[in-house]
Structure formats: C-alpha cells, structure tokens
Design an enzyme around this catalytic site. Structure first.
Site, PDB file in Angstrom:
ATOM      1  N   LYS A 138       0.831  -1.206   0.000  1.00 19.60           N
ATOM      2  CA  LYS A 138       0.000   0.000   0.000  1.00 19.60           C
ATOM      3  C   LYS A 138       0.865   1.256   0.000  1.00 19.60           C
ATOM      4  CE  LYS A 138      -3.786   2.342   2.398  1.00 19.60           C
ATOM      5  NZ  LYS A 138      -4.698   2.361   3.556  1.00 19.60           N
ATOM      6  N   ARG A 164      -2.776  12.414   4.703  1.00 20.07           N
ATOM      7  CA  ARG A 164      -2.391  12.763   6.074  1.00 20.07           C
ATOM      8  C   ARG A 164      -0.888  12.768   6.280  1.00 20.07           C
ATOM      9  NH1 ARG A 164      -5.756   8.591   6.786  1.00 20.07           N
ATOM     10  NH2 ARG A 164      -4.116   7.385   7.799  1.00 20.07           N
ATOM     11  N   HIS A 188      -2.714   7.653   1.498  1.00 18.51           N
ATOM     12  CA  HIS A 188      -3.088   7.523   2.920  1.00 18.51           C
ATOM     13  C   HIS A 188      -3.994   8.665   3.362  1.00 18.51           C
ATOM     14  CE1 HIS A 188      -0.224   4.245   3.229  1.00 18.51           C
ATOM     15  NE2 HIS A 188       0.733   5.031   2.775  1.00 18.51           N
TER      16      HIS A 188
END
Length: 396
Positions: free
Chosen positions: A263, A290, A287
């Site tokens: 990921k 962030r 993500h």
C-alpha cells in the site's frame, strides 16, 4: 468578604421568600441569584416511575421557577439583578434513557430564554449555564435501575479537565459581560468530542456509555495495556522507521507465503518494482493525504500506474472514495477494485453492522446510476472512455 449560610428547600416557595427577605435585611439587596439545585435520574419512559418524574421536575425545573419568581419583584424594585440558571448540555443534546433529566434541563433552558426577553427592559439579566461532564456529586442521589450507570457517569466526570472553579469563573464572566449562554466545555478541545457525541445520542449511549473499554484493541494486544488515540499516535511516532526498503519486504516474504499487497504506491516505477518483487497486488493510495501535505492524489497517480502494470498485478485504489460515483471513477482510471476507507468506518461508528450494510447498499445504487448514465452495462465496460480528462482536449 462576608459569607452567610441559610438552609433553603427549593421545593418550597416560602423558603426562597424567607432567604430573600433575610438578605434584604442583612445586606440591603441582592445582585445575583444562582439557581443551581439539581438531581438526576436515568431510565426509559416505561421504567421511570411517575414519582421519579415528579421528584426531578419539582427540583430541577420548579426549583428554578420558584427562585426566579421569589426574586424577580426585588430585582424590579432595585432596577437591576441577574439570574444564573444552571441547566446542562443534556437539555440541548438529548441522550436516550435520560428522559426525565433531559426534559428537566430543557425546561430550565426554555425558562431562561423566556425570562431573558421578559425581564430585559426591567434591567434584569439572565444567564443559562450548560456544562457537560465535570466533577460533581450529582450521581450520589441519582435514581436509576440501569446497571452501572452511576459508575459510567462518574468516569466521564473524572475524565474532564474542567473543574467547578472553571465553571464558576465562566459564570462570573457571563454576568459581568451580560452573556446569556455559558458553555464551559466548548473551549476544551478533548471534550469537544463529548459534545459531538452528545449531538448523536444513539451513538453516545451505545458507544460512549456502553461501549467500554475505549481503546485500540489491535494495538493494545501488543503493547500489553489499553491504548487510546493519544497513546497510539505516540507509539506510532516511536516506531516509525524511515529506513524501510524492499529488503524489508523480502524479509517478510521469507516467513509469509500468503497474499501480499503493498500500500502507498503513487509512482509507476514503484508499481513495476512491486511486480518484479512478486507482490500479489498494490494499493494506489496517499493515505488520505495525512502523511505528506500536497502529495499527488490517488486519482491523479492511478492512470500512469495502470498504463505501466495493468494486467500484471491487481491494482486497488484508496483515498477519497466516499460514493458509488467515486468507485466508478477509480475503475475508469485503471483500478481493478477500490477500498472504501473512511466511508465504512464512519458507517460502522454510526450504526454498527447495519450502518455498513446501508453504506454498501448506497454505494451499489450510486454505482448503478453512474453506470446507466454513462452507458456501462457491466463493471468490465467501465473504462477511460467514460472520462473527460481536460475540457480543452474536448474543445479541440
């Protein structure tokens, strides 16, 4: 200053009148009356007895009525005075199974708002205090047959960093500045979450009071102690390793022969490296934005990655997907499937399994509408042909 103590039962108007007359005789008048007596009860409409309803309304509502009724003539005669009526956030944000308490505090708010208009021209000010949880002895006389309710309320009280002295200072300022609302907890960042919870009473009851313990269970297992959000952020910072590389994935692969997804892929070369490594899939994700402010969005990164590795590895997309139309967009940009991220977490937090089921039904319906309107009969028909990338290109 000089203190003067006198007993007063707020259930008797005559007691208020005696206090008023004693103070006029002793001090020549009264500047501020604080109506603060209150009791609590908890229970459903079926289980709360009429005796408990009468008890709480007589003290919490009629006690304030009697105090205002007894001192209003004096304030009018003086041409000045202030009532400070202590209600509660429970009167604004109504939690279930607190029927009688909520009604009593909402009654104090309604009375205070009415008197504020009614007595203004007489030079009489009214403030209404609506604190959330802070340390008091309220539960010592609380009436309820709900197991553990007093203990849960006491825990919430102890968690607050707001003290009775803080509330008193806010009341002093409200009288001095002639403010109507006194909301002591509104400025306290951690307890803003409590106010938000109280605005969602079903959640506040099911999770806030009954959903103990509140911790990140998957992390607590490894840390060996309950882990809250602040503890988790600290733990994450302490364990963040900037030196991680493909070698670390190779180390994981040595003892893990199951499927592996990587990921956080935003670069086509990283996607190619994932194929060479033998990963089963990649998740194109920033993500949620962030980690690095201004980083490329997943939607912008996806087409180049799909061009590089489509068909060689499964491509999942994440970040910013909130609707069925978002899912269709990501599939059209090159993803094989998408993740829902925060959307399902919000649904789960709001209504548990039923919330997630409802979310998935909404996503499906929105996808069907988007597919009908774009001419895609099956998921396989969703492609980049459905997209308008730049209006200038269309104009040409």
């Amino acid at each position: 200053g000089e203190g003067y103590f006198v007993e007063c039962d707020v259930r008797r108007l005559s007691d208020f009148e005696k206090v008023r007359d004693d103070l006029v005789q002793k001090w020549g008048g009264v500047d501020v009356v604080v109506n603060n007596a209150g009791v609590a009860s908890a229970g459903s409409i079926e289980d709360t007895t009429m005796a408990d309803w009468e008890w709480i309304l007589d003290i919490n509502v009629l006690g304030v009525v009697r105090g205002c009724k007894a001192f209003t003539p004096l304030f009018k005669e003086q041409g000045s005075g202030a009532f400070v009526n202590v209600a509660s956030m429970a009167g604004l944000m109504l939690a279930p199974l607190m029927d009688s308490y909520n009604v009593s505090k909402a009654g104090v708010i309604a009375l205070s708002e009415t008197l504020s208009q009614e007595l203004r021209d007489a030079g009489i000010h009214v403030s209404c205090v609506c604190p959330a949880f802070f340390q008091t002895n309220l539960t010592s006389t609380m009436r309820s047959d709900i197991p553990g309710i007093q203990q849960n309320v006491n825990k919430l009280m102890k968690r607050s960093s707001i003290t009775a002295e803080d509330v008193a200072e806010d009341i002093f300022r409200s009288v001095k500045d002639k403010d109507f609302w006194v909301l002591p907890h509104a400025k306290e960042a951690p307890l803003r979450r409590i106010l938000q919870a109280m605005m969602h009473p079903r959640w506040a009851w099911d999770v806030g009071l009954k959903g103990k313990p509140h911790d990140l269970g998957n992390i607590s297992k490894y840390r060996g102690s309950p882990t809250g959000l602040a503890d988790y952020i600290g733990w994450l910072g302490d364990n963040f390793d900037p030196s991680i590389s493909w070698k670390d994935l190779e180390w994981i692969r040595e003892f893990w022969d199951g499927p592996m997804l990587i990921k956080g892929i935003l670069d086509p070369q990283d996607a190619c490296d994932a194929v060479s490594f033998g990963a089963d899939g990649i998740v194109v994700s920033n993500h949620g934005g962030r980690q690095l402010d201004g980083v490329l969005s997943s939607a912008r990164a996806l087409p180049a990655i799909a061009d590089a590795v489509k068909g060689e590895i499964k491509i999942l997309a994440d970040s910013g997907i909130r609707t069925g139309l978002d899912v269709v967009r990501m599939l059209a940009l090159g993803a094989d499937c998408t993740m829902l991220g925060r959307a399902y977490i919000y649904a789960l937090a709001t209504d548990g399994e039923a919330g997630v089921r409802n979310l998935l039904e909404l996503i499906e319906k929105e996808m069907r509408v988007a597919m009908v309107l774009t001419g895609a009969k099956t998921i396989g028909d969703i492609s980049s042909d459905l997209l308008v990338r730049e209006l200038e290109q269309v104009a040409r």
